[in-house]
Design a protein around this motif. Structure first.
Motif, short mmCIF file in Angstrom:
data_model
loop_
_atom_site.label_atom_id
_atom_site.label_comp_id
_atom_site.label_asym_id
_atom_site.label_seq_id
_atom_site.Cartn_x
_atom_site.Cartn_y
_atom_site.Cartn_z
N THR A 128 6.16 -7.18 12.30
CA THR A 128 6.07 -7.12 10.42
C THR A 128 4.51 -7.22 10.30
O THR A 128 4.27 -6.32 8.94
CB THR A 128 7.55 -7.97 9.83
OG1 THR A 128 8.41 -7.46 10.25
CG2 THR A 128 7.11 -7.85 8.58
N LEU A 129 4.34 -7.98 10.85
CA LEU A 129 2.59 -8.89 10.46
C LEU A 129 2.13 -7.01 10.63
O LEU A 129 0.65 -7.28 9.89
CB LEU A 129 2.35 -9.94 11.02
CG LEU A 129 2.89 -11.28 9.61
CD1 LEU A 129 2.28 -12.06 10.57
CD2 LEU A 129 2.46 -11.90 8.75
N SER A 130 1.70 -7.10 11.86
CA SER A 130 0.95 -6.17 12.27
C SER A 130 1.55 -4.43 11.13
O SER A 130 0.02 -4.35 10.40
CB SER A 130 0.53 -5.56 13.34
OG SER A 130 1.16 -6.39 14.23
N VAL A 131 2.86 -4.66 10.71
CA VAL A 131 2.13 -3.13 10.11
C VAL A 131 1.74 -3.84 8.49
O VAL A 131 1.06 -2.68 7.95
CB VAL A 131 3.93 -2.93 9.80
CG1 VAL A 131 3.93 -1.74 8.29
CG2 VAL A 131 4.09 -2.42 11.04
N THR A 132 1.74 -5.51 7.49
CA THR A 132 1.35 -5.22 6.58
C THR A 132 0.27 -5.32 6.61
O THR A 132 -0.40 -4.99 6.01
CB THR A 132 1.86 -6.86 6.55
OG1 THR A 132 3.47 -6.91 6.46
CG2 THR A 132 1.58 -7.67 5.71
N ALA A 133 -0.71 -5.78 7.23
CA ALA A 133 -2.12 -5.62 7.91
C ALA A 133 -2.54 -4.79 8.48
O ALA A 133 -3.78 -3.94 7.46
CB ALA A 133 -2.50 -6.35 9.64
N ILE A 134 -2.00 -3.27 8.18
CA ILE A 134 -2.74 -2.38 8.01
C ILE A 134 -2.69 -1.62 6.81
O ILE A 134 -2.99 -1.18 6.36
CB ILE A 134 -1.56 -1.24 9.11
CG1 ILE A 134 -2.29 -1.28 10.78
CG2 ILE A 134 -1.81 0.43 8.59
CD1 ILE A 134 -1.47 -0.90 11.85
N ALA A 135 -1.24 -1.72 5.87
CA ALA A 135 -1.41 -1.28 4.61
C ALA A 135 -2.11 -1.84 3.87
O ALA A 135 -2.65 -1.64 2.86
CB ALA A 135 0.19 -1.61 4.65
N MET A 136 -1.81 -3.26 4.28
CA MET A 136 -2.71 -4.51 2.99
C MET A 136 -4.49 -3.58 3.40
O MET A 136 -5.64 -3.48 2.68
CB MET A 136 -3.05 -5.20 3.54
CG MET A 136 -4.04 -6.68 3.41
SD MET A 136 -4.76 -7.73 3.88
CE MET A 136 -5.41 -6.88 5.16
N VAL A 137 -5.26 -3.23 4.55
CA VAL A 137 -6.39 -2.96 4.98
C VAL A 137 -5.83 -1.34 3.41
O VAL A 137 -8.04 -1.19 3.81
CB VAL A 137 -6.59 -2.47 6.16
CG1 VAL A 137 -8.00 -2.00 6.66
CG2 VAL A 137 -6.55 -4.06 7.36
N TYR A 138 -5.39 -0.84 3.95
CA TYR A 138 -5.48 0.78 3.05
C TYR A 138 -6.52 0.66 2.43
O TYR A 138 -7.17 0.96 1.37
CB TYR A 138 -4.77 1.31 3.45
CG TYR A 138 -3.99 2.80 3.24
CD1 TYR A 138 -4.81 3.84 3.29
CD2 TYR A 138 -3.20 2.41 1.16
CE1 TYR A 138 -4.28 4.83 2.65
CE2 TYR A 138 -3.68 4.17 0.95
CZ TYR A 138 -3.87 5.52 1.45
OH TYR A 138 -4.29 6.32 1.00
N PHE A 139 -5.06 -0.62 1.51
CA PHE A 139 -4.96 -0.84 -0.03
C PHE A 139 -6.09 -1.63 0.14
O PHE A 139 -7.05 -0.85 -1.12
CB PHE A 139 -4.00 -2.09 -0.88
CG PHE A 139 -2.67 -0.33 -0.82
CD1 PHE A 139 -3.07 0.56 -2.41
CD2 PHE A 139 -1.88 -0.04 -0.04
CE1 PHE A 139 -1.99 1.22 -2.02
CE2 PHE A 139 -0.98 0.50 -0.14
CZ PHE A 139 -0.56 1.23 -1.68
N ALA A 140 -7.39 -2.34 0.03
CA ALA A 140 -8.36 -3.29 0.10
C ALA A 140 -9.64 -2.35 0.26
O ALA A 140 -10.03 -3.05 -0.47
CB ALA A 140 -8.41 -4.39 1.17
N ALA A 141 -9.78 -1.57 1.16
CA ALA A 141 -10.61 -0.51 1.61
C ALA A 141 -10.73 0.75 0.52
O ALA A 141 -11.29 1.07 -0.20
CB ALA A 141 -10.16 -0.13 2.96
N GLY A 142 -10.09 0.15 -0.35
CA GLY A 142 -9.52 1.75 -2.06
C GLY A 142 -9.92 1.05 -3.20
O GLY A 142 -9.93 1.56 -4.13
N GLY A 143 -10.44 -0.41 -2.18
CA GLY A 143 -10.56 -1.36 -3.74
C GLY A 143 -9.48 -2.05 -4.85
O GLY A 143 -9.42 -2.54 -5.39
N SER A 144 -8.65 -1.98 -3.67
CA SER A 144 -7.04 -2.24 -5.03
C SER A 144 -6.76 -3.62 -3.99
O SER A 144 -5.34 -3.87 -3.30
CB SER A 144 -5.68 -0.90 -4.61
OG SER A 144 -6.32 -0.12 -4.79
#
Length: 249
Positions: free
Chosen positions: A47-63
């Protein structure tokens, strides 16, 4: 040996940098789960691994606020999933705060194409200079112990040597990369990041002592795991991101 590769990724930025952050996060989550609950390949880990990928996606876009919400929400969900058939555990949520939020900070620091590159390079080099300066001063000069209850090898002399090296590197690199700070501001920034690096190192030492482990993993033979190498960077990245937020407010 990994320094040139890390510097190339930092200099390049963009998707390669974000992908590297996500990859390292998965390793850190694995080491964290193994240390605190021997729970690698558990519901919490996945769960944390999937969370990390989703989190990086949004943070990389500035969100960044969305990414922070995903990190905390994923940590809470992972904690709930780990409660099935077990007494209360909190390691997934603590791991989300300890590992995922600094990753958001690292992406936030690197976001600007020019200044972000220079600041991220400064962050890496100050952390490395602090570790190297502390090791050399502590080894060749010695002196009273900094915090023997947490780390019996660290000395006050080593800590001072690390802070001096970190401050000097911040001034030199800041001038070379034309960061919009004066020498005194660069020195103060370097000292703040060096102290944060030492605090992160001591914090990870306390974690390992609490769980009775010597190293977080074996990724670097003789030097421990990835978390062992990034313990100071984790706190220093949060410190630099906080300073940047204050500067822009």
């Amino acid at each position: 040996m990994l320094m040139p590769f890390a510097m190339a990724i930092v200099y390049w930025g963009g998707r390669p940098y974000s992908a590297a952050i996500a990859f390292v996060l998965i390793i850190l989550i694995f080491e964290w789960a193994r240390i605190v609950d021997r729970a690698e390949f558990s519901r919490g880990f996945y769960t944390l691994s999937v969370t990390a990928i989703a989190m990086v996606y949004f943070a990389a876009g500035g969100s960044y606020l969305t990414a922070t919400g995903i990190a905390l929400g994923g940590g809470a969900l992972a904690t709930l999933l780990e409660l099935r058939g077990k007494p209360f555990v909190s390691w997934p949520f603590v791991g989300a705060v300890y590992l995922l939020l600094p990753a958001i900070a690292a992406l936030y620091i690197r976001h600007d194409p020019e200044e972000g590159r220079a600041l991220t390079l400064l962050l890496f080099f100050v952390v490395w200079a602090t570790d190297s300066g502390a090791y050399l001063a502590g080894t060749f000069i010695g002196g009273p112990k900094l915090c023997p209850a947490l780390s019996p090898r660290k000395t006050w002399t080593g800590a001072i040597g690390g802070v001096l090296c970190g401050g000097a590197v911040a001034v030199a690199l800041g001038i070379l990369t034309a960061l919009p700070f004066g020498p005194l501001a660069l020195l103060a920034l370097g000292i703040a990041l060096s102290i944060s690096t030492i605090i992160g190192d001591l914090g990870e030492s306390a974690l390992k002592r609490a769980y009775g482990v010597k190293d977080t993993g074996g990724a670097f033979p003789g030097h421990g795991g990835v978390l062992d190498r990034l313990d100071g960077f984790i706190v220093a990245a949060l410190t630099l991101a906080f300073i940047m937020v204050l500067r822009q407010s």
